[in-house]
Scaffold this motif. Sequence first.
Motif, PDB file in Angstrom:
ATOM      1  N   ALA A  53       6.846   1.079   7.900  1.00  0.00           N
ATOM      2  CA  ALA A  53       5.457   1.264   7.481  1.00  0.00           C
ATOM      3  C   ALA A  53       5.127   0.713   6.086  1.00  0.00           C
ATOM      4  N   PRO A  54       6.023   0.833   5.074  1.00  0.00           N
ATOM      5  CA  PRO A  54       5.669   0.293   3.753  1.00  0.00           C
ATOM      6  C   PRO A  54       5.331  -1.189   3.778  1.00  0.00           C
ATOM      7  N   LEU A  55       5.968  -1.957   4.663  1.00  0.00           N
ATOM      8  CA  LEU A  55       5.675  -3.392   4.753  1.00  0.00           C
ATOM      9  C   LEU A  55       4.237  -3.641   5.164  1.00  0.00           C
ATOM     10  N   PHE A  57       1.618  -1.903   4.309  1.00  0.00           N
ATOM     11  CA  PHE A  57       0.748  -1.754   3.142  1.00  0.00           C
ATOM     12  C   PHE A  57       0.861  -2.953   2.204  1.00  0.00           C
ATOM     13  N   LEU A  58       2.056  -3.503   2.073  1.00  0.00           N
ATOM     14  CA  LEU A  58       2.203  -4.709   1.256  1.00  0.00           C
ATOM     15  C   LEU A  58       1.504  -5.894   1.925  1.00  0.00           C
ATOM     16  N   GLY A  59       1.624  -5.998   3.246  1.00  0.00           N
ATOM     17  CA  GLY A  59       0.934  -7.064   3.970  1.00  0.00           C
ATOM     18  C   GLY A  59      -0.571  -6.940   3.856  1.00  0.00           C
ATOM     19  N   ALA A  60      -1.077  -5.715   3.948  1.00  0.00           N
ATOM     20  CA  ALA A  60      -2.519  -5.486   3.817  1.00  0.00           C
ATOM     21  C   ALA A  60      -3.008  -5.888   2.435  1.00  0.00           C
ATOM     22  N   ALA A  61      -2.196  -5.624   1.408  1.00  0.00           N
ATOM     23  CA  ALA A  61      -2.571  -6.001   0.042  1.00  0.00           C
ATOM     24  C   ALA A  61      -2.689  -7.513  -0.092  1.00  0.00           C
ATOM     25  N   LEU A  62      -1.793  -8.251   0.542  1.00  0.00           N
ATOM     26  CA  LEU A  62      -1.863  -9.714   0.495  1.00  0.00           C
ATOM     27  C   LEU A  62      -3.135 -10.224   1.162  1.00  0.00           C
ATOM     28  N   VAL A  63      -3.507  -9.611   2.284  1.00  0.00           N
ATOM     29  CA  VAL A  63      -4.743  -9.997   2.968  1.00  0.00           C
ATOM     30  C   VAL A  63      -5.947  -9.721   2.070  1.00  0.00           C
TER      31      VAL A  63
END
Length: 415
Positions: A53-55, A57-63
């Motif tokens: 799951a933490p990945l 949130f990091l992916g969403a931040a990049l978007v």
Amino acid sequence: MPRDDMQPGIVAPRGLTRTLTLAHAVLYGLGVTIGAGIYVLVGTAAGRSGVHAPLAFLGAALVMALTAATFAELGTRMPVSASEAAYVEKAFNRRWLSLAVGLLVVFTATISAAAISVGSAGYVAIFIPLPAAWIIAGIVLAMGLTACLATVHSVTFAGIMTLIEVGGLVLIIVAGFGSGSMLLTRLPEMWPGFDDLWAWVGLSSTTLIAVFAFIGFEHLVNIAEEMKDPRHTLPRALFLTLGLTALIYAVVVWIAVVAVPPEELARSSAPLALVFERQTGLPLVTMSAIAVVATLNGVIVHMIMIARVIYGMAEQGNLPRVLTKLNSRTGTPLLATALGVSAILALSLSVPLAGLADFTSRFTLIIFAIVNIALIRIKRQEGEPPPGVFLCPGWVPVAGLSSSLLLLLFDLMAR
């Protein structure tokens, strides 16, 4: 329209006072971004992706970073209130379209603030056993009065609440790192195998959910007119807000899935409170008190933003000029603030918001798409960009537009 070359602290005719520093702006950005998303979505994310799951949130931040760059450029070109409406007016020169976008921003923020008000009443009722309607009215009116203060004071107040709100998450982080070495030894589990198709499908679905936890950072552009040096402060505030939020989210979610089995987190109605209790041994009421602060903070920062958008639209000539009147003592638009507070109060007390709240994220993504289109058009129309603005590459708004539309499509397919 207020001049961008005003000296700090000086009020131009009908202009808002430039008093906000980078610290004020980042605290405001964190306050409007961090909140219900992380407090509620931890369980959902854990249920869908488990230790991965933490990945998400990091992916969403990049978007979100793509659209953040678009807002950074447009915000330094036009550091005004009702920013989204101003961007559309500049790009398309269609007043009706500018008005529609501005009203969409106000409508979306009003629904969000009303939903947060109702949600905060549930936490407040733990400490003050009064009827829900009374608590909701008290919350909205008290936060509305705070929003009427001078912006530097109301934003400072919201900033203090943000520190308490983030402090609760920091307590979880400190407790997590103090509980043993599992956080580090289990790190390799976070990354799924390349041949694990179902894990990647689940991660994609979780990223869509995680995106909604970042919505709010874009409201920074609507206080750009009150920043001391918006051309330098705004881009830094946007990216610092997004970066700090992503870091806090990823660490908290990782601690949560390590401390409590993901299946148990997914079943919990208060997942972060459960993690907090499991890590510290303190009663659930402790995190409930912090949640009260977090939700009240969400109400006030939305009120500040709504008032600035209404003021800005009136300043641009899209709403009655009476809404541009500033109080001589506070320098804030009291009538615009009262209008926003009244709308929030009416929705909170009379409209079932469970279904309406779902539209907040969809409307926000629509606004993101429109803002990216506006920058694409502005870049194509001009010869040389104005000096001193934050410039992002031409592909950034195209990527921001594409990601916003794809997320909308995935959202519709998932429902």
